[in-house]
Every structure is written in structure tokens, then in C-alpha cells.
Design an enzyme around this catalytic site. Sequence first.
Site, mmCIF file in Angstrom:
data_model
loop_
_atom_site.group_PDB
_atom_site.id
_atom_site.type_symbol
_atom_site.label_atom_id
_atom_site.label_comp_id
_atom_site.label_asym_id
_atom_site.label_seq_id
_atom_site.Cartn_x
_atom_site.Cartn_y
_atom_site.Cartn_z
ATOM 1 N N GLN A 146 -30.613 4.107 44.724
ATOM 2 C CA GLN A 146 -29.556 5.070 44.414
ATOM 3 C C GLN A 146 -28.953 5.680 45.670
ATOM 4 O OE1 GLN A 146 -31.421 7.912 41.798
ATOM 5 N NE2 GLN A 146 -31.609 6.462 40.118
ATOM 6 N N HIS B 232 -33.172 9.530 43.489
ATOM 7 C CA HIS B 232 -33.143 10.997 43.346
ATOM 8 C C HIS B 232 -32.908 11.710 44.679
ATOM 9 C CE1 HIS B 232 -35.448 10.746 39.260
ATOM 10 N NE2 HIS B 232 -34.332 10.058 39.285
ATOM 11 N N GLU C 25 -29.324 18.141 31.856
ATOM 12 C CA GLU C 25 -29.117 19.588 31.755
ATOM 13 C C GLU C 25 -27.860 20.058 32.468
ATOM 14 O OE1 GLU C 25 -32.478 21.677 33.401
ATOM 15 O OE2 GLU C 25 -33.861 20.927 31.871
ATOM 16 N N TYR D 263 -35.921 26.187 37.575
ATOM 17 C CA TYR D 263 -35.269 25.490 36.459
ATOM 18 C C TYR D 263 -36.219 24.534 35.745
ATOM 19 C CZ TYR D 263 -31.484 28.349 37.561
ATOM 20 O OH TYR D 263 -30.754 29.478 37.728
ATOM 21 N N TYR E 226 -39.026 7.807 30.442
ATOM 22 C CA TYR E 226 -38.309 6.648 29.935
ATOM 23 C C TYR E 226 -39.240 5.647 29.257
ATOM 24 C CZ TYR E 226 -33.944 8.397 31.584
ATOM 25 O OH TYR E 226 -32.835 9.179 31.741
#
Length: 479
Positions: free
Chosen positions: A180, A251, A344, A354, A365
Site C-alpha cells: 500500500q 497501513h 469509521e 479512538y 477479515y
Amino acid sequence: MVERNSLLLVTLLLGFFGNASTAEETAVGKALYAQSCAACHGVKLEGGKTQSLIDSIWQFGQKRSYVFRNIKYGIADFAMPAYEVALTDKQIDQVIDYILAMEKEIGTPKPPLPQALHTLDYQVKVEVVADGLDVPWAIDFLDKRRALVTERGGQLRTVVDGKLLPQPVSGTPEVVAEGQGGLMDVAVDPEYAENGWIYLAYSHALPKREGKGRPLTMTRLVRGHIRENAWVDQEVLYEAAPEFYGSTRHHYGCRIVFDPEGYLYFSVGERGIGRHAQDLSRPTGKVHRIHRDGSIPKGNPFVGVEAALPTIFTYGNRNPQGLAVHPQTGRVWESEHGPMGGDELNLLSAGRNYGWPEVSFGRNYNGNIISELSDRAGIDAPALYWKPSIAVCGIDFVRGDRFPKWRNQLLVGALKYEEVRLLDIRGDRVIHQEIILKNAGRVRDVACGPDGAVYVVLNGPGTVLRLTPADPDGVFSSL
Ligand code: HEC
């Protein structure tokens, strides 16, 4: 023996490539389909009680892994049952093979990009302003005529008057374009006209260690100027200590925004290690706040707190992919890629937790429960969560005079669901949600330009769209 070995090899290869199919497998898939799926999706997959599976539109995600997940775990709230118990993984694969074979054989191609969209408030004109980009990640604007677009592979591109310049900006930092990671956000200083600063967030590698595996990477933030199409005067604003670099390739977070007081906020995902998001001595799984020159604001919530990093603004954030500042309140909203069913939208407050990974609406997953808790004292609940996950990404508020009825509403992009949503936010609450664009491609970023138009960065086709009202004072405006 030889025969057995080659059979073994074929089996291994089939296993490795996963979706290889034979006529026999398709026949098995066909029978399974007839038995389990035809009642709703139609005998010929053409749709019936529910949608067609051969219209090339995968509104819940096109990647095979998404289709698999949708069948195995079902689609909550959409009456698509879960087949976790009824079918084995192998049988689900066989059904998918059959569906894909039928899609190829009798399916209808994906419709072209719409020229116009009908929304509740406007009829919207859709134009392509840049095409042929290689996995674009973000857009920001130098002025009314010029925009910068990052390509995840590492190039910074310029769009002038709706045309993509062929030459990327030279000399931009080297990125690790794996998984990513890559060149991710670009942000233009609020006082760009005076100071010319441009900010980049990307995945950065430590020098390769002799004899050790692949290089360790981490989110890094720099600023620089662009002169004669070259990146110059680079300053490093945020770089984590080497012990916080990791071998994972996902991430990274990487969104950058500025609030009206001039603070710079940027996000760092938890790099795949959930518990680090709760650890205040680590930079991952956090939203950070710094001054635009990289110095640390004295008023940051953890300044002076032992064993906490002073740049941290909020924690317990899994992979924040969107940050946006409300034009009136100046407060920072954050969108966060959750696990399955746990995307979210959060309203950030200094020093708050959070919840990730201790509290979540989502499941892993693989279907495992992450947390029995969806709320807990001391943890800020999301303003909104998406279950099933839409794969929420970039967000931005609508400003300017072009879409007066949308002013101060939040644009939200979704990768998997290929959507742009418009959220009506009052105070800290989301009171209405509308899908204004669907199935045009995976949406990586959305932005309201200085011209008041809405820009949509599509990951898949590598396109930037521009949305403007087709009828600024037309029939829709009287509604
Ligand atoms: C009880 C009815 C029902 C049955 C039986 C059923 N589905 Fe579905 N399926 C749905 C509904 C409803 C949706 C969501 C459609 C919507 O909202 O437009 C859906 C969605 C899907 C999607 C997502 C499509 C997309 O656009 O992303 C896939 C894939 C799918 N179903 C496959 C299957 C398969 C394979 C089977 C059999 C193993 C099956 N379904 C059985 C009702 C059903």
C-alpha cells in the site's frame, strides 16, 4: 511415480494460483449456484429477486477477495446471506469461477462513465480532467488553474487548465512503492502564494541492512518548493526514529491537512500491528500535529507526558485514509479504514483515544471477532461507521459558491464500493448520507477545488473527474 509427481505439481500450481478453473470445476460451480444462489440472483445469473451477477458491476467490491468475502460472510443490511456454514471455501471458489466464466461468456460490459449525475440537489456535469495516471493517490491545488496529483509509484504530476502535463516533477523523494506504500499525499500550504511550500507524505525506507531481509519502512513527511518543474529546497518535517520502522508494507496513513490556526495534522496507520495504536510511545496508529516547519506545538496533548511522543494528537486510529477540516468550526474529521464492517468517521479531539484495536464495530477479515466491545468509557465513539465496510478513503468539505446547497457538507470517497458520498453534518452528528457517484471506479481521494468544483481521484482507471452543477439555477434548485 513420475505421473504422480506431475499431478502433485499441477495440484500445487492450481492451489497457488487459486482461481484456475477447469470445465469440471465449472460444472460443480454451476450446480452449487443453481442450488444456493439462483433463487435470488436468477437462473441465468441475470438477476431476479436481486441484482444480476453478470452486469460487470460489483457494487460491493470487484476484486476476487471481496467477492469471496461477500459470499462467505454475507452482506449485512443488504439481505445477502452468509455461506460460511453452508459452503466450504473450495465450494465458494467454484461458484465464483462459474460466475466469472458466465460474466465473460454472456455478461454485459460495464457502462461508460456517466456524463451527468442526478443528485437530490443538483444535476451534476461530469468531466475527465486527467486520464492515464498510474494509481493516483491524492490531489491538491496550487491556485484556480493548477493542481498537483501524486501517483503512488512515486511521481508528482501537474494538471494545468484541465490538462495533465506530460513531464512529472523531477527530483521528488525516493519512495518504497510496494504493497500500500509509495508517494501518497500532497498538500499545498495555506499561504502558498506567499511561501511556495508544498508537503508530501510517503513511505520511506531505511538503508538496507547487510545480510538482513528487505528494508524497513515508515511514513515520512517533507516539504519543498517546485521550481522549473523540479522539487527543490526539501526539508524533512517528520521522520520516525529507526526503531519505529517496520517490515510490513501496509497501513501508512499519510493524509495531511491544515487547520485555520496553521497547525499541520498528518496520519500514520498502525502498520499492521494493532496494539501499537494504543501505545503512546510509538508513532503508529495515530494522528499527529506539528507546526508547518516541523516543530512541535507546546499545546499538544502529550507534551510533557513521560513515555509519550509529543507529536501525537489522537491515538487508537487504525489506518486513517482521510483528514478534512470543517470550514466553519475548524475541527478535524478523520476517516479510517476499519476491519470488516468497521470503517469509521471520527471527529478528532486533542488527546482522545479512538479505540483501535480494543473497541471496534468490525470483525477481522477472516471473520474472527476482534472485540466484543463497540463502545467503552474513555474511548470516543465514531460519528458514523460503515457496516459493511465501503473501504472509506479521502474526505473533504465542500466550500465556495458552486454548490451552495452542499456547502460545509462532507465528501467521502470509497474504494471498494466505488462511491462518492455526501454527508450532511450538524455539530458532531451526521444526519444524512447520499451517494452522488457510483461505479465509476475505486475512489482514492475527493477534493473541493478553489474553483468550488468537486474533484474525484479514481485509483482504478487512473482518472481525475471534475463535477460541477449542470443547472446552477435550474429545476433542481427549486426542490
Ligand atoms: C436470499 C437471496 C439471496 C441468495 C440466496 C443469494 N444472494 Fe447474493 N445477494 C443478495 C442480495 C440482496 C445482494 C445485495 C444486492 C443489492 O443490494 O443490490 C446480494 C449480493 C451478492 C453479491 C455482491 C454483488 C456485487 O455487486 O458486489 C455477490 C457476489 C453475491 N450476492 C453472490 C451470491 C452467491 C454466489 C450466492 C449463492 C452462493 C448468493 N449470492 C445467494 C441476495 C441473495
